[in-house]
Design a protein around this motif. Structure first.
Motif, mmCIF file in Angstrom:
data_model
loop_
_atom_site.group_PDB
_atom_site.id
_atom_site.type_symbol
_atom_site.label_atom_id
_atom_site.label_comp_id
_atom_site.label_asym_id
_atom_site.label_seq_id
_atom_site.Cartn_x
_atom_site.Cartn_y
_atom_site.Cartn_z
ATOM 1 N N PHE A 153 0.798 -1.222 0.000
ATOM 2 C CA PHE A 153 0.000 0.000 0.000
ATOM 3 C C PHE A 153 0.838 1.283 0.000
ATOM 4 O O PHE A 153 0.733 2.084 -0.922
ATOM 5 C CB PHE A 153 -0.961 -0.015 1.188
ATOM 6 N N SER A 154 1.664 1.489 1.012
ATOM 7 C CA SER A 154 2.397 2.755 1.066
ATOM 8 C C SER A 154 3.644 2.746 0.199
ATOM 9 O O SER A 154 4.047 3.781 -0.332
ATOM 10 C CB SER A 154 2.787 3.080 2.510
ATOM 11 N N LEU A 250 -5.449 5.655 -7.515
ATOM 12 C CA LEU A 250 -4.312 4.903 -6.984
ATOM 13 C C LEU A 250 -3.892 3.851 -8.005
ATOM 14 O O LEU A 250 -4.639 2.925 -8.295
ATOM 15 C CB LEU A 250 -4.679 4.232 -5.659
ATOM 16 N N LYS A 252 -0.643 1.184 -9.267
ATOM 17 C CA LYS A 252 0.514 0.466 -8.756
ATOM 18 C C LYS A 252 1.815 1.112 -9.228
ATOM 19 O O LYS A 252 1.897 1.659 -10.326
ATOM 20 C CB LYS A 252 0.470 -1.001 -9.206
ATOM 21 N N THR A 256 5.168 -0.751 -4.729
ATOM 22 C CA THR A 256 4.051 -1.507 -4.141
ATOM 23 C C THR A 256 3.784 -2.826 -4.866
ATOM 24 O O THR A 256 2.752 -3.459 -4.640
ATOM 25 C CB THR A 256 2.765 -0.657 -4.123
ATOM 26 N N SER A 338 -7.710 -1.865 -6.500
ATOM 27 C CA SER A 338 -7.845 -0.486 -6.958
ATOM 28 C C SER A 338 -8.105 -0.354 -8.451
ATOM 29 O O SER A 338 -7.447 0.401 -9.149
ATOM 30 C CB SER A 338 -6.596 0.312 -6.574
ATOM 31 N N SER A 452 -1.756 11.649 3.328
ATOM 32 C CA SER A 452 -0.985 10.780 2.444
ATOM 33 C C SER A 452 0.027 9.989 3.249
ATOM 34 O O SER A 452 0.496 10.431 4.304
ATOM 35 C CB SER A 452 -0.270 11.596 1.356
ATOM 36 N N GLN A 456 0.229 6.615 -1.414
ATOM 37 C CA GLN A 456 -1.207 6.788 -1.232
ATOM 38 C C GLN A 456 -1.530 8.187 -0.733
ATOM 39 O O GLN A 456 -0.841 8.717 0.143
ATOM 40 C CB GLN A 456 -1.740 5.778 -0.219
ATOM 41 N N LEU A 473 -7.573 6.139 1.402
ATOM 42 C CA LEU A 473 -6.245 6.037 0.820
ATOM 43 C C LEU A 473 -6.221 4.946 -0.253
ATOM 44 O O LEU A 473 -5.520 5.065 -1.254
ATOM 45 C CB LEU A 473 -5.214 5.755 1.905
ATOM 46 N N THR A 474 -6.960 3.881 -0.017
ATOM 47 C CA THR A 474 -7.252 2.901 -1.054
ATOM 48 C C THR A 474 -8.683 3.155 -1.502
ATOM 49 O O THR A 474 -9.592 3.141 -0.672
ATOM 50 C CB THR A 474 -7.117 1.469 -0.521
#
Length: 505
Positions: A153-154, A250, A252, A256, A338, A452, A456, A473-474
């Protein structure tokens, strides 16, 4: 077979004994039928911009093709060489690479972590009982949320950070050792430990053990490089509004792409992958991987009793769900993230496999499953297949509209919430640090705030609790952030996903 009006059970029996000319006739007729259905399906569902399909039997690829567009902003068309994110379908590739090491005696799938990674931070009682098989089959009974969050994710990680975070491996709150509990953590932890002990990260491992030998030259974990090199990479989309989809906020990045969900692939490469599954490591009539290695990953290592859409699930192997579609054993793995959705499956007894990748997963992502089912049912001779699947498309459209309405209603309700922050927005601005999760930044964004962490970021919405906001965030996965105040009423920390982040001075 060409009439597609035989009773299903009879058609299945006939398929296994068909003379070669009848099989050849079916192989020749299928591509045109799928092309017509795939285009009709995209038009009918409207929310999915593009799709890539591979159908394989024991002889190799029956059909590989692309439909629609890879990115609504560029209009780039999808073809069999367009790369799609396969998300959690990556797990079967990672698991096979580790199984290849084990087959040569370089690792022991059944050895406890304490024997081969004694210096990790994993608690001694966990390390003494958990094996690689446990981690890869989701039966370990442990989790490591910080490692999984940073990896998927981050994107805020280094090998050193991940090694340090092995000490956050903890028993699951619900579900004990030996019970099936699906998550990314097992794969992430396994590859963090293997990288530290062997000096080879998971990307190099799958390239050396799987992608290279199988000739999957267009499959990669380096999505940023693929885009920079001019390769056509499908973007994730959200079909939230009538009239089409928009690009997901979002996407990739290399940071990530991780061992539990970190490959992009093409229809052509997925055909090679499925051929290897069906033929136990043979591709193009050549034994590319050692005999018995591929099929060893299909064997169930833990029981489950669940359903997912039209599929039953009775177990999980090394990177593969074990179950059934209708009367047939179906080894499969799906993935989504996402705005991307992948379906990868095969029927070992029929020696037939299908991969479908689509670039939308907010309201109509199961179109991937529907197209895969069409392929299986076409070859089994489902009576009146076109009418049956027209009805299934109608049902998908109903679900699409229901989801759109539900999401719109949720947005409308949230828009009416009053602000519960007690101070001006500027008072909350700053960087908030968690040693486990990283740095959460809070900034002013017009009349509101934007949060953030790593790659993200999203605007904050009002929430109902005091000193709180909601943030996605997602996309479509909202979480609450609560600010903690000091005695003077100044924000000094925040809580996100149960973790405390402390404000930098």
């Amino acid at each position: 077979m060409s009439s597609h009006r035989l009773p299903t059970a009879l058609a299945a029996a006939i398929l296994l004994t068909l003379p070669s000319d009848a099989v050849a006739q079916d192989r020749a007729a299928f591509p045109a039928a799928l092309d017509v259905f795939a285009r009709r399906a995209l038009d009918r569902t409207e929310a999915v911009p593009g799709m890539s399909v591979a159908v394989v039997d024991g002889q190799g690829a029956v059909h590989t093709a692309g439909y629609g567009v890879a990115d609504v902003e560029t209009g780039a068309p999808v073809d069999a060489d367009t790369r799609f994110y396969i998300a959690s379908a990556t797990k079967s590739v990672t698991a096979l690479a580790i199984a290849a090491l084990a087959a040569r005696g370089e690792v022991d799938l059944e050895a406890p972590l304490s024997r081969w990674a004694p210096a990790s931070g994993v608690a001694p009682d966990i390390a003494a009982r958990v094996t690689l098989t446990d981690l890869l089959s989701h039966r370990s009974g442990v989790d490591n949320a910080p490692i999984s969050f940073r990896a998927a994710f981050s994107g805020e990680w280094t090998p050193e950070i991940m090694w340090r975070l092995t000490d956050r491996t903890a028993p699951l709150e619900d579900g004990g050792a030996g019970d099936f509990a699906y998550s990314n953590a097992g794969y992430n932890l396994a590859t963090v430990l293997l990288e530290h002990e062997r000096g080879q990260d998971w990307r190099a491992l799958v390239q050396a053990e799987v992608l290279g030998p199988l000739g999957m030259d267009r499959t990669t974990a380096f999505i940023d490089e693929a885009r920079a090199d001019g390769g056509r990479v499908a973007a994730g989309h959200l079909g939230l509004e009538p009239g089409g989809a928009t690009r997901s906020p979002l996407q990739k990045t290399d940071a990530t792409m991780q061992s539990a969900g970190g490959l992009i692939s093409t229809a052509g490469d997925m055909a090679l992958w499925l051929e290897a599954q069906i033929n136990d490591g043979q591709v193009g009539g050549r034994q590319v991987l050692p005999r018995g290695l591929v099929t060893s990953t299909h064997l169930s290592r833990v029981a489950q009793d669940t359903t997912f859409g039209d599929y039953s699930r009775t177990g999980y192997g090394l990177g593969w769900q074990v179950g059934r579609y209708r009367d047939d054993v179906l080894i499969h793995h799906f993935g989504n993230f996402s705005g991307s959705r992948a379906h990868v499956s095969f029927m070992p007894e029929r020696r037939l496999g299908v991969a479908v990748m689509v670039n939308e997963d907010a309201v109509a992502g199961e179109l991937a499953d529907l197209v895969a089912n069409y392929a299986y049912d076409w070859f089994v001779g489902l009576p009146d297949i076109e009418a049956v699947y027209d009805a299934k498309l109608d049902e998908l459209v109903v679900r699409r509209d229901r989801r759109r309405a539900g999401l719109a209603a949720g947005r409308a309700v949230r828009a009416q919430r009053p602000r519960t922050l007690s101070r001006p927005n500027a008072a909350y601005v700053g960087d908030y640090v968690s040693p486990a999760y990283g740095v959460m930044s809070v900034r002013e964004d017009g009349e509101g705030l934007r949060l953030s962490i790593g790659v993200q970021g999203a605007p904050a919405e009002n929430f109902t609790d005091p000193e709180s906001v909601r943030v996605e965030l997602t996309p479509l996965s909202g979480q609450v952030v609560v600010f903690r105040m000091d005695a003077e009423g100044r924000p000094v920390s925040l809580v996100y996903d149960g973790e405390s982040f402390f404000r930098r001075p």
